[in-house]
Design an enzyme around this catalytic site. Structure first.
Site, mmCIF file in Angstrom:
data_model
loop_
_atom_site.group_PDB
_atom_site.id
_atom_site.type_symbol
_atom_site.label_atom_id
_atom_site.label_comp_id
_atom_site.label_asym_id
_atom_site.label_seq_id
_atom_site.Cartn_x
_atom_site.Cartn_y
_atom_site.Cartn_z
ATOM 1 N N GLU A 136 80.996 80.099 -78.209
ATOM 2 C CA GLU A 136 79.705 80.047 -78.879
ATOM 3 C C GLU A 136 78.787 79.238 -77.975
ATOM 4 O O GLU A 136 79.152 78.136 -77.556
ATOM 5 C CB GLU A 136 79.845 79.363 -80.235
ATOM 6 C CG GLU A 136 78.551 79.497 -80.990
ATOM 7 C CD GLU A 136 78.560 78.855 -82.359
ATOM 8 O OE1 GLU A 136 79.624 78.446 -82.850
ATOM 9 O OE2 GLU A 136 77.458 78.767 -82.920
ATOM 10 N N ARG A 155 95.814 74.248 -79.668
ATOM 11 C CA ARG A 155 94.674 73.686 -78.929
ATOM 12 C C ARG A 155 95.156 72.662 -77.925
ATOM 13 O O ARG A 155 96.145 71.972 -78.149
ATOM 14 C CB ARG A 155 93.749 72.931 -79.888
ATOM 15 C CG ARG A 155 92.880 73.770 -80.742
ATOM 16 C CD ARG A 155 92.037 72.868 -81.634
ATOM 17 N NE ARG A 155 90.745 72.580 -81.022
ATOM 18 C CZ ARG A 155 89.700 73.402 -81.110
ATOM 19 N NH1 ARG A 155 89.792 74.533 -81.770
ATOM 20 N NH2 ARG A 155 88.564 73.098 -80.551
ATOM 21 N N LYS A 179 82.739 69.713 -79.505
ATOM 22 C CA LYS A 179 81.398 69.877 -78.918
ATOM 23 C C LYS A 179 80.379 68.995 -79.619
ATOM 24 O O LYS A 179 79.458 68.491 -78.990
ATOM 25 C CB LYS A 179 80.979 71.350 -79.001
ATOM 26 C CG LYS A 179 81.576 72.176 -77.871
ATOM 27 C CD LYS A 179 80.962 73.553 -77.803
ATOM 28 C CE LYS A 179 81.677 74.496 -78.736
ATOM 29 N NZ LYS A 179 81.311 75.909 -78.547
HETATM 30 P P1 ATP Z 1 82.977 75.140 -82.321
HETATM 31 O O1 ATP Z 1 83.334 74.139 -83.328
HETATM 32 O O2 ATP Z 1 81.621 74.964 -81.751
HETATM 33 O O3 ATP Z 1 83.304 76.564 -82.700
HETATM 34 P P2 ATP Z 1 85.025 75.508 -80.374
HETATM 35 O O4 ATP Z 1 85.643 74.445 -79.560
HETATM 36 O O5 ATP Z 1 85.878 76.359 -81.246
HETATM 37 O O6 ATP Z 1 83.918 74.768 -81.146
HETATM 38 P P3 ATP Z 1 84.062 77.952 -79.168
HETATM 39 O O7 ATP Z 1 82.909 78.141 -78.297
HETATM 40 O O8 ATP Z 1 84.092 78.677 -80.462
HETATM 41 O O9 ATP Z 1 84.184 76.399 -79.406
HETATM 42 O O10 ATP Z 1 85.397 78.224 -78.352
HETATM 43 C C1 ATP Z 1 85.606 79.352 -77.545
HETATM 44 C C2 ATP Z 1 87.080 79.601 -77.419
HETATM 45 O O11 ATP Z 1 87.715 78.474 -76.850
HETATM 46 C C3 ATP Z 1 87.728 79.842 -78.766
HETATM 47 O O12 ATP Z 1 88.610 80.929 -78.656
HETATM 48 C C4 ATP Z 1 88.457 78.566 -79.037
HETATM 49 O O13 ATP Z 1 89.580 78.783 -79.825
HETATM 50 C C5 ATP Z 1 88.812 78.093 -77.633
HETATM 51 N N1 ATP Z 1 88.980 76.625 -77.605
HETATM 52 C C6 ATP Z 1 88.094 75.710 -78.011
HETATM 53 N N2 ATP Z 1 88.597 74.463 -77.904
HETATM 54 C C7 ATP Z 1 89.853 74.603 -77.416
HETATM 55 C C8 ATP Z 1 90.895 73.689 -77.088
HETATM 56 N N3 ATP Z 1 90.752 72.363 -77.249
HETATM 57 N N4 ATP Z 1 92.048 74.186 -76.597
HETATM 58 C C9 ATP Z 1 92.207 75.501 -76.421
HETATM 59 N N5 ATP Z 1 91.263 76.419 -76.712
HETATM 60 C C10 ATP Z 1 90.099 75.993 -77.218
#
Ligand code: ATP
Ligand code: MG
Length: 558
Positions: free
Chosen positions: A33, A259, A269
């Site tokens: 996002e 994660r 974020k």
């Molecule tokens: P938000 O709360 O803004 O959605 P988010 O960390 O999920 O935060 P996204 O931009 O939706 O951010 O994440 C993009 C991709 O990265 C998603 O598939 C998410 O699952 C993955 N991702 C985010 N944080 C992690 C992490 N700490 N470890 C592994 N994958 C992650």
């Protein structure tokens, strides 16, 4: 490029799907996002998604999940693309946007309404929460649940036309308010949001939810394996429900992995944005940030980040990973690849009293101890030099293997010298050391058999250059800065940055190109700052300290 992991459970699933003919070629996607910069956790997800596509000769899309226009921006869209490329991955075709599918998603919402599978609900947020029930109590049907199809179609069209205020109405799927899975209790498909969108402008005043958008986007793109993190496990039944109830062109399947949570780090974020907005750090790409852009500016390399993501594996559990593993990967990479150079952070002048004033010798030194292909650099040697103030003492015991009055030390890549006298200021501080050069000691031990105690770095005072050196350290001084309801702001390491304004560097370093990394011998790994470094005003950032001091390499210890 490295595989994500030798025994990655996702590889097993995909290999089986291919073998059984369930899929003919693998399509994955990375779906950020655009509401912040990518961080180390995203790097993990990128390595998993692009890595699987690579391993199986498939494709990976980069798709912006841009369904929340308020928090999104072009700056984030640009930085995310730059970061993915920098990590060394290439997405399939053009970059994609969820917003490009808004009309299709809306048509599918209408489809659900027409089939009696979705309805417009007028409950306000508070009422909806109450009707929703809890983990232990089933929810109750909304009083609007049995609206006739025609009425729902009319209300949905009016929502889309902007006839209602935000929060006044939502579109919900009609599934099961008694489901033990809260996500199945008539989830919201569309909300009214009267904000312009960075891609679609004012075209839409209703926006799809993540749950309604994500799987359908995957289907539109022909994604075969939709890989996300474990918190979406409970959303999978809903993901499947939409795919089953809609005339989508493909049947993607969702898989979850744990994660990445490195210790001493926050990866939310929202929290990273707070660090930026509150001025705790100097922007999203501050070298102390766990963002890809921050790590890049810090001198971390794409190869080391990928290696780390491979080292930690891909599993179905959410554990904390020791941040030292990431630092280890960086050191290992830089130790192998970074040219060596000399920098004096805390300069103390040494005058070689028996060395001619006008003489400058062009010594040369290998750029890397075991990589001759990296070549040599010229090291000017002159009567006045700088050494580190910590490398001189008037008196010391045997453990101190540096320069001591009346004793000898080797200047790295140069001569052995012997300290004769310490010149002091009125307050008794040593301001200069007088020393003599032991003849014929370039590459040789002194002929008189009196060996130097150790090896120290130095820079010619007349030919060296001054530089700004930023000594970065971990941003947090607590291993779990935001665990539970801990206030992560209370655990900022006050020593995460110390700036040395007037370090001395060997002259070849001024010609470093921005982002070029070095080992400053006995000090650590450093990188020429991506933005601020110039030949006239060199600026280096400390990437990471040395794991081992010189003692293990046969030189002076620390
Ligand atoms: P938000 O709360 O803004 O959605 P988010 O960390 O999920 O935060 P996204 O931009 O939706 O951010 O994440 C993009 C991709 O990265 C998603 O598939 C998410 O699952 C993955 N991702 C985010 N944080 C992690 C992490 N700490 N470890 C592994 N994958 C992650
Ligand atoms: Mg997310």
């Amino acid at each position: 490029m490295e595989k994500t992991s030798a025994s990655n459970f996702l590889e097993t699933i995909i290999a089986e799907d291919l073998a059984a003919g369930r899929v003919s070629s693998v399509v994955t996607r990375f779906p950020p996002e655009p509401n912040g910069y990518l961080h180390i956790g995203h790097a993990k997800s990128i390595c998993v998604n692009f890595g699987l596509a690579e391993t199986f000769g498939g494709r990976c899309n980069l798709r912006f999940d841009d369904t929340n226009p308020e928090k999104e921006s072009q700056e984030y869209i640009d930085s995310i693309q730059a970061d993915v490329r920098w990590l060394g991955f290439t997405w399939d075709g053009e970059v994609r946007f969820a917003s490009a599918y808004f009309q299709q998603l809306f048509d599918w919402a209408v489809y659900l309404v027409e089939r009696g599978d979705a309805y417009v609900c007028d409950l306000n947020a508070e009422q909806a929460r109450e009707y929703r029930g809890t983990l232990t109590q089933p929810g109750r049907n909304s009083p609007y649940r049995e609206r006739p199809v025609q009425e729902n179609l009319d209300l949905l069209a009016r929502m889309k036309a902007g006839q209602y205020a935000e929060g006044e109405k939502v579109l919900r799927a009609k599934i099961d308010m008694a489901s033990p899975n809260m996500n199945m209790r008539d989830p919201i498909l569309y909300r009214i949001r009267k904000v312009p969108h960075h891609q679609t402008g004012d075209s839409w005043v209703i926006y799809p939810t993540y749950d309604f958008a994500h799987g359908q986007e995957d289907a539109i793109e022909g994604v075969t394996h939709s890989i996300c993190t474990l918190e979406f496990e409970d959303h999978r039944p809903l993901y499947d429900w939409f795919i089953e109830h809609l005339p989508v062109p493909a049947r993607p399947r969702q898989y979850e992995f744990g994660r990445l949570n490195p210790s001493f780090t926050v990866t939310s974020k929202r929290k990273l944005k707070q660090l930026v907005d509150d001025g705790v750090v100097d922007g999203w790409d501050d070298p102390r940030m766990p963002t890809v852009a921050g790590m890049r500016r810090r001198g971390y390399t794409p190869g080391a980040i990928r290696k780390f993501c491979q080292m930690i594996g891909t599993t179905r559990s959410d554990g904390v990973v020791d941040v030292a593993m990431l630092e280890f990967a960086i050191r290992e990479d830089l130790n192998e690849n970074a040219p060596r150079a000399m920098c004096v952070l805390n300069p103390l002048k040494v005058v070689l009293v028996d060395y001619p004033d006008s003489k400058v010798e062009a010594l040369s030194a290998a750029c890397h101890p075991n990589r001759p292909e990296l070549g040599e650099r010229v090291l000017p040697f002159s009567r006045e030099l700088y050494i580190d103030a910590d490398d001189f003492r008037e008196e010391a015991n045997k453990k101190y293997k540096r320069l001591v009055l009346g004793k000898r030390v080797r200047l790295r890549n140069a001569y052995v010298i012997e300290a004769l006298e310490a010149v002091k200021d009125d307050a008794g501080n040593v301001v200069e050391v007088h020393a003599r050069v032991i003849a014929d000691t370039l590459g040789n031990d002194p002929a008189d058999g009196i060996k130097p105690k150790g090896v120290i770095q130095w820079v010619s005072a007349s030919r060296g250059r001054q530089a700004t050196v930023r000594l970065y350290d971990r941003l947090f001084n607590h291993e779990a800065p935001d665990k539970g309801d801990r206030d992560f702001m209370a655990h900022i390491n006050p020593e995460s940055l110390r700036v040395v304004e007037r370090a001395w560097i060997e002259p070849s370093l001024a010609q470093a190109t921005p982002e070029q990394g070095f080992q400053f011998e006995r000090e650590g790994y450093f990188v020429a700052d991506r933005y601020d470094h110039t030949e006239q005003a060199p600026v280096f950032n400390r990437t990471i300290g040395l794991r081992d001091s010189w003692s293990e390499q046969g030189g002076a210890g620390e």
